[in-house]
Enzyme design. Structure first.
Site, PDB file in Angstrom:
ATOM      1  N   HIS A  26      61.482  45.723  50.183  1.00 28.76           N
ATOM      2  CA  HIS A  26      61.397  44.266  50.031  1.00 28.76           C
ATOM      3  C   HIS A  26      61.782  43.838  48.611  1.00 28.76           C
ATOM      4  O   HIS A  26      61.784  44.635  47.667  1.00 28.76           O
ATOM      5  CB  HIS A  26      59.977  43.787  50.330  1.00 28.76           C
ATOM      6  CG  HIS A  26      58.952  44.345  49.379  1.00 28.76           C
ATOM      7  ND1 HIS A  26      58.732  43.824  48.117  1.00 28.76           N
ATOM      8  CD2 HIS A  26      58.105  45.397  49.499  1.00 28.76           C
ATOM      9  CE1 HIS A  26      57.805  44.527  47.494  1.00 28.76           C
ATOM     10  NE2 HIS A  26      57.397  45.486  48.317  1.00 28.76           N
ATOM     11  N   GLU A  95      52.768  49.256  53.617  1.00 30.21           N
ATOM     12  CA  GLU A  95      52.617  49.953  52.335  1.00 30.21           C
ATOM     13  C   GLU A  95      51.321  50.766  52.287  1.00 30.21           C
ATOM     14  O   GLU A  95      50.374  50.518  53.035  1.00 30.21           O
ATOM     15  CB  GLU A  95      52.653  48.925  51.190  1.00 30.21           C
ATOM     16  CG  GLU A  95      52.528  49.497  49.781  1.00 30.21           C
ATOM     17  CD  GLU A  95      53.642  50.464  49.411  1.00 30.21           C
ATOM     18  OE1 GLU A  95      53.682  51.567  50.002  1.00 30.21           O
ATOM     19  OE2 GLU A  95      54.433  50.140  48.502  1.00 30.21           O
TER      20      GLU A  95
END
Length: 216
Positions: A26, A95
């Site tokens: 990202h 994550e």
């Protein structure tokens, strides 16, 4: 454009066919700029992050893959800016959970926990933050997801996180996450791996630039 194909020991493909997996991290958030651990904390892209991602272009070779995203907003926002058609959110590529360490800088963690942070960090794959998960835990779920992708036989792309891509690099190279990674990773890039149903996981190409279309 920097694109590497490391000369590293890889698992033999044997008779299993390999399926390509493309990983994109990202764009930046405010916590990235402040060097704070984000983990599962759902920070959006910063204005600077949105501007950076708007300069990225996924090469056509990979745009045709089936794309998934981490459930966290920063990954979904990155995929939207890149005009990627996301077929589903994938919990396996969220994550790493940094537990009580999330939201802190390394300096702040040292002030809170003293030498304990350095002691845990030296464990590499077995680093475990207070109330968090270890990189080995992350690597295990990435490996299981990669086997599922290989079983489906569809080249797949994922907008995810640094921890996921580092886990993939560890799977492919045997890196213990002690010391520097075997290859320097450019985060404005797509990183290509190959997986098979037997658990084989290899580097195909790293650091394929997303700037100016990147190339294949």
């Amino acid at each position: 454009r920097r694109c590497t194909r490391p000369h590293i020991a890889q698992r033999s493909k044997g008779g299993s066919s390999m399926t390509k997996i493309a990983l994109i991290r990202h764009g930046p958030t405010d916590w990235n700029a402040e060097h704070r651990l984000q983990g599962r904390t759902d920070r959006p892209l910063s204005d600077e992050g949105r501007a950076k991602v708007s300069e990225w272009h996924v090469p056509d070779t990979y745009r045709e893959f089936e794309w998934v995203s981490s459930p966290l907003n920063r990954a979904q926002q990155t995929a939207e800016i890149l005009s990627l058609e996301i077929v589903r959110l994938e919990p396996a590529i969220i994550e790493m959970d940094w537990g009580a360490w999330e939201g802190h800088t390394r300096t702040e963690l040292d002030e809170i926990y003293g030498e304990e942070v350095s002691i845990r960090a030296a464990r590499g794959l077995d680093l475990r933050p207070h109330n968090g998960e270890s990189p080995r835990d992350v690597r295990d779920r990435v490996a299981a997801w990669a086997r599922d992708v290989a079983a489906a036989g569809r080249p797949t792309g994922a907008v995810c996180h640094q921890g996921i891509i580092r886990a993939a690099l560890s799977l492919a190279t045997g890196w213990s996450m002690v010391g520097k990674p075997p290859e320097k990773m450019d985060w404005a890039s797509v990183h290509i791996f190959e997986a098979d149903v037997d658990g084989g996981f290899e580097v195909a190409a790293l650091n394929v630039s997303l700037l100016d279309g990147g190339g294949a």
